[in-house]
Motif scaffolding. Structure first.
Motif, PDB file in Angstrom:
ATOM      1  N   PHE A   6      68.975  47.352  14.059  1.00  0.00           N
ATOM      2  CA  PHE A   6      69.323  47.077  12.665  1.00  0.00           C
ATOM      3  C   PHE A   6      68.869  45.674  12.262  1.00  0.00           C
ATOM      4  CE2 PHE A   6      72.372  45.472   9.499  1.00  0.00           C
ATOM      5  CZ  PHE A   6      72.226  46.440   8.519  1.00  0.00           C
ATOM      6  N   ARG A   7      69.103  44.695  13.135  1.00  0.00           N
ATOM      7  CA  ARG A   7      68.687  43.323  12.846  1.00  0.00           C
ATOM      8  C   ARG A   7      67.175  43.235  12.641  1.00  0.00           C
ATOM      9  NH1 ARG A   7      72.070  38.930  14.066  1.00  0.00           N
ATOM     10  NH2 ARG A   7      70.180  37.677  14.246  1.00  0.00           N
ATOM     11  N   LYS A   8      66.432  43.932  13.508  1.00  0.00           N
ATOM     12  CA  LYS A   8      64.974  43.881  13.444  1.00  0.00           C
ATOM     13  C   LYS A   8      64.476  44.434  12.111  1.00  0.00           C
ATOM     14  CE  LYS A   8      60.827  45.263  16.008  1.00  0.00           C
ATOM     15  NZ  LYS A   8      60.312  45.957  17.220  1.00  0.00           N
ATOM     16  N   LEU A   9      65.076  45.546  11.670  1.00  0.00           N
ATOM     17  CA  LEU A   9      64.667  46.149  10.396  1.00  0.00           C
ATOM     18  C   LEU A   9      65.095  45.292   9.211  1.00  0.00           C
ATOM     19  CD1 LEU A   9      65.446  49.905  11.131  1.00  0.00           C
ATOM     20  CD2 LEU A   9      63.188  48.861  10.905  1.00  0.00           C
ATOM     21  N   LEU A  10      66.299  44.711   9.295  1.00  0.00           N
ATOM     22  CA  LEU A  10      66.818  43.922   8.176  1.00  0.00           C
ATOM     23  C   LEU A  10      66.006  42.640   7.968  1.00  0.00           C
ATOM     24  CD1 LEU A  10      69.164  44.024   6.121  1.00  0.00           C
ATOM     25  CD2 LEU A  10      70.465  42.574   7.685  1.00  0.00           C
ATOM     26  N   ALA A  11      65.315  42.188   9.008  1.00  0.00           N
ATOM     27  CA  ALA A  11      64.595  40.917   8.939  1.00  0.00           C
ATOM     28  C   ALA A  11      63.291  41.004   8.154  1.00  0.00           C
ATOM     29  CB  ALA A  11      64.315  40.410  10.350  1.00  0.00           C
ATOM     30  N   THR A  12      62.790  42.224   7.898  1.00  0.00           N
ATOM     31  CA  THR A  12      61.503  42.355   7.198  1.00  0.00           C
ATOM     32  C   THR A  12      61.666  43.200   5.950  1.00  0.00           C
ATOM     33  OG1 THR A  12      60.844  44.367   8.380  1.00  0.00           O
ATOM     34  CG2 THR A  12      60.300  42.238   9.412  1.00  0.00           C
ATOM     35  N   ALA A  13      60.792  42.959   4.987  1.00  0.00           N
ATOM     36  CA  ALA A  13      60.836  43.750   3.750  1.00  0.00           C
ATOM     37  C   ALA A  13      60.585  45.214   4.045  1.00  0.00           C
ATOM     38  CB  ALA A  13      59.807  43.211   2.756  1.00  0.00           C
ATOM     39  N   ALA A  14      59.631  45.495   4.936  1.00  0.00           N
ATOM     40  CA  ALA A  14      59.340  46.889   5.279  1.00  0.00           C
ATOM     41  C   ALA A  14      60.543  47.538   5.958  1.00  0.00           C
ATOM     42  CB  ALA A  14      58.110  46.944   6.202  1.00  0.00           C
ATOM     43  N   GLY A  15      61.197  46.779   6.828  1.00  0.00           N
ATOM     44  CA  GLY A  15      62.375  47.312   7.505  1.00  0.00           C
ATOM     45  C   GLY A  15      63.501  47.607   6.541  1.00  0.00           C
ATOM     46  N   ARG A  16      63.693  46.702   5.584  1.00  0.00           N
ATOM     47  CA  ARG A  16      64.762  46.933   4.601  1.00  0.00           C
ATOM     48  C   ARG A  16      64.467  48.151   3.753  1.00  0.00           C
ATOM     49  NH1 ARG A  16      64.358  41.315   4.625  1.00  0.00           N
ATOM     50  NH2 ARG A  16      63.153  41.198   2.684  1.00  0.00           N
ATOM     51  N   LEU A  19      65.445  51.070   5.744  1.00  0.00           N
ATOM     52  CA  LEU A  19      66.904  51.239   5.715  1.00  0.00           C
ATOM     53  C   LEU A  19      67.399  51.705   4.358  1.00  0.00           C
ATOM     54  CD1 LEU A  19      67.990  47.981   7.614  1.00  0.00           C
ATOM     55  CD2 LEU A  19      68.127  50.319   8.480  1.00  0.00           C
ATOM     56  N   GLY A  20      66.579  51.478   3.319  1.00  0.00           N
ATOM     57  CA  GLY A  20      66.999  51.854   1.971  1.00  0.00           C
ATOM     58  C   GLY A  20      67.861  50.807   1.319  1.00  0.00           C
ATOM     59  N   ILE A  21      67.730  49.543   1.783  1.00  0.00           N
ATOM     60  CA  ILE A  21      68.544  48.453   1.249  1.00  0.00           C
ATOM     61  C   ILE A  21      67.678  47.567   0.358  1.00  0.00           C
ATOM     62  CG2 ILE A  21      69.885  46.392   1.823  1.00  0.00           C
ATOM     63  CD1 ILE A  21      70.701  47.723   4.401  1.00  0.00           C
ATOM     64  N   GLU A  22      68.098  47.404  -0.878  1.00  0.00           N
ATOM     65  CA  GLU A  22      67.399  46.524  -1.805  1.00  0.00           C
ATOM     66  C   GLU A  22      67.985  45.114  -1.657  1.00  0.00           C
ATOM     67  OE1 GLU A  22      66.731  49.977  -5.199  1.00  0.00           O
ATOM     68  OE2 GLU A  22      67.530  48.020  -5.759  1.00  0.00           O
ATOM     69  N   MET A  23      67.223  44.226  -1.055  1.00  0.00           N
ATOM     70  CA  MET A  23      67.746  42.903  -0.752  1.00  0.00           C
ATOM     71  C   MET A  23      66.573  41.940  -0.580  1.00  0.00           C
ATOM     72  SD  MET A  23      70.130  41.866   2.504  1.00  0.00           S
ATOM     73  CE  MET A  23      71.370  43.052   1.997  1.00  0.00           C
ATOM     74  N   SER A  24      66.741  40.709  -1.072  1.00  0.00           N
ATOM     75  CA  SER A  24      65.688  39.714  -0.927  1.00  0.00           C
ATOM     76  C   SER A  24      65.686  39.156   0.486  1.00  0.00           C
ATOM     77  CB  SER A  24      65.901  38.574  -1.919  1.00  0.00           C
ATOM     78  OG  SER A  24      67.028  37.798  -1.541  1.00  0.00           O
ATOM     79  N   SER A  25      64.596  38.460   0.819  1.00  0.00           N
ATOM     80  CA  SER A  25      64.505  37.835   2.136  1.00  0.00           C
ATOM     81  C   SER A  25      65.584  36.779   2.331  1.00  0.00           C
ATOM     82  CB  SER A  25      63.122  37.190   2.316  1.00  0.00           C
ATOM     83  OG  SER A  25      62.104  38.175   2.278  1.00  0.00           O
ATOM     84  N   ASP A  26      65.889  36.035   1.248  1.00  0.00           N
ATOM     85  CA  ASP A  26      66.929  35.009   1.343  1.00  0.00           C
ATOM     86  C   ASP A  26      68.288  35.624   1.610  1.00  0.00           C
ATOM     87  OD1 ASP A  26      65.510  32.817  -1.217  1.00  0.00           O
ATOM     88  OD2 ASP A  26      65.086  33.016   0.934  1.00  0.00           O
ATOM     89  N   GLU A  27      68.583  36.734   0.933  1.00  0.00           N
ATOM     90  CA  GLU A  27      69.867  37.404   1.141  1.00  0.00           C
ATOM     91  C   GLU A  27      69.971  37.932   2.568  1.00  0.00           C
ATOM     92  OE1 GLU A  27      70.976  39.184  -3.220  1.00  0.00           O
ATOM     93  OE2 GLU A  27      69.306  40.113  -2.160  1.00  0.00           O
TER      94      GLU A  27
END
Length: 326
Positions: A6-16, A19-27
């Motif tokens: 989950f951490r690995k996916l959350l760390a990149t725009a492609a990963g997010r 995951l289906g999560i709309e979130m900026s890199s800063d967030e």
């Protein structure tokens, strides 16, 4: 999916996006910088089996001034980041708890005629990334928001240490308050598992009475307030049967509790029809039966021929300010 994946996916725009999560890199960076927030986010993702919900709320500088679209206090929030001017995106992963109205305006004291009082946190929770959130005293928090960290630190230190200008001055245990001829000094306030109870038909002090340790109903506890009552009026008072004084406990969730019945059976309380004459004093114990999870933060009293808006208030937890409200 485990947390490492989950951490690995959350760390990149492609990963997010995966995951289906709309979130900026800063967030995402704010979350990943905190292991606890990362675990919360992972758990929320697994629970929902879908993208975490983004809740948008109007906000002028903090959640404390949000509109009715968002509660004043968030419980279970993961993080928040200011985007643009006056907009906060909150990643909601659990239920929210609204305390009081959604605005920061104080409640009207006149609303207390219903007989209820509210226990409000001294300041509204701000965004998780807000460095000023560490100040529990509202004045210190406001000073921090204005950029004066030196004053904020001094105010908070005074408050925490009980010294200086901003030391808590709210009446509590040890304080004396008067309302319409009844002067009450609270000497103790605490949870209890039992109350010493006269279970005989004999008056206390007769030598024939017997006592038991009376428990509350299953799922409940007692909250006991001990006090000294002085009749500062012109007429006698029967404290346990005529009930010249309304005395209620207030929880952090705005619940108002009445004392249990038959207070004259509580050991050392005045007997029914015993009259407390003017300029005389006697000990008095109020016992409240409340749910186990109730957090009693204060109590208030007023003469029965007045209204709750004229109540005198004792505060047992300095993190709450008890005010009249509906």
């Amino acid at each position: 999916m485990n947390i490492a994946q989950f951490r690995k996916l959350l760390a990149t725009a492609a990963g997010r996006r995966e995951l289906g999560i709309e979130m900026s890199s800063d967030e995402a960076a704010v979350i990943l910088a905190d292991d606890e927030l990362t675990v919360d986010a992972h758990d929320a993702y697994e629970r929902n089996s879908s993208a975490a919900t983004l809740v948008e709320a109007e906000n002028d500088s903090s959640l404390g001034a949000s509109t009715s679209a968002a509660p004043r206090r968030w419980k279970g929030w993961m993080t928040a980041a200011t985007v643009g001017i006056g907009v906060v995106l909150v990643v909601a992963i659990a239920a929210t708890v609204s305390i009081g109205s959604a605005t920061s305006a104080p409640q009207s004291h006149s609303a207390a005629k219903t007989g209820t009082h509210h226990a409000e946190p001294r300041k509204t929770a701000a965004a998780a990334a807000d460095p000023c959130d560490k100040y529990s005293l509202k004045q210190a928090y406001d000073s921090c928001k204005s950029g004066d960290l030196t004053s904020a630190d001094k105010m908070q230190s005074d408050y925490d240490n009980g010294t200086g200008t901003y030391a808590p001055t709210l009446p509590g245990v040890g304080s004396t308050l008067t309302n319409s001829g009844a002067t009450i000094t609270v000497t103790g306030a605490a949870d209890a598992s039992t109350v010493t109870w006269n279970n005989s038909y004999f008056r206390q002090g007769s030598g024939n009475e017997t006592y038991i340790d009376k428990p509350p109903a299953a799922g409940n506890k007692f909250f006991i307030v001990t006090a000294t009552v002085t009749n500062s009026g012109t007429d006698s008072m029967d404290m346990t049967c005529s009930l010249p004084v309304e005395f209620k406990a207030v929880s952090a969730n705005h619940q108002n509790f009445d004392p249990i019945d038959d207070l004259y059976n509580v050991k050392s309380n005045p007997e029914c029809n015993h009259l407390l004459e003017p300029e005389s004093s006697e000990p008095m114990t109020w016992v409240f039966e409340v749910p186990n999870d109730a957090d009693i933060v204060g109590a208030y009293f007023y003469a029965t021929f007045t209204t709750a808006s004229q109540a005198q208030i004792f505060t047992f937890d300095k993190n709450y300010s008890i005010t009249a409200g509906t």
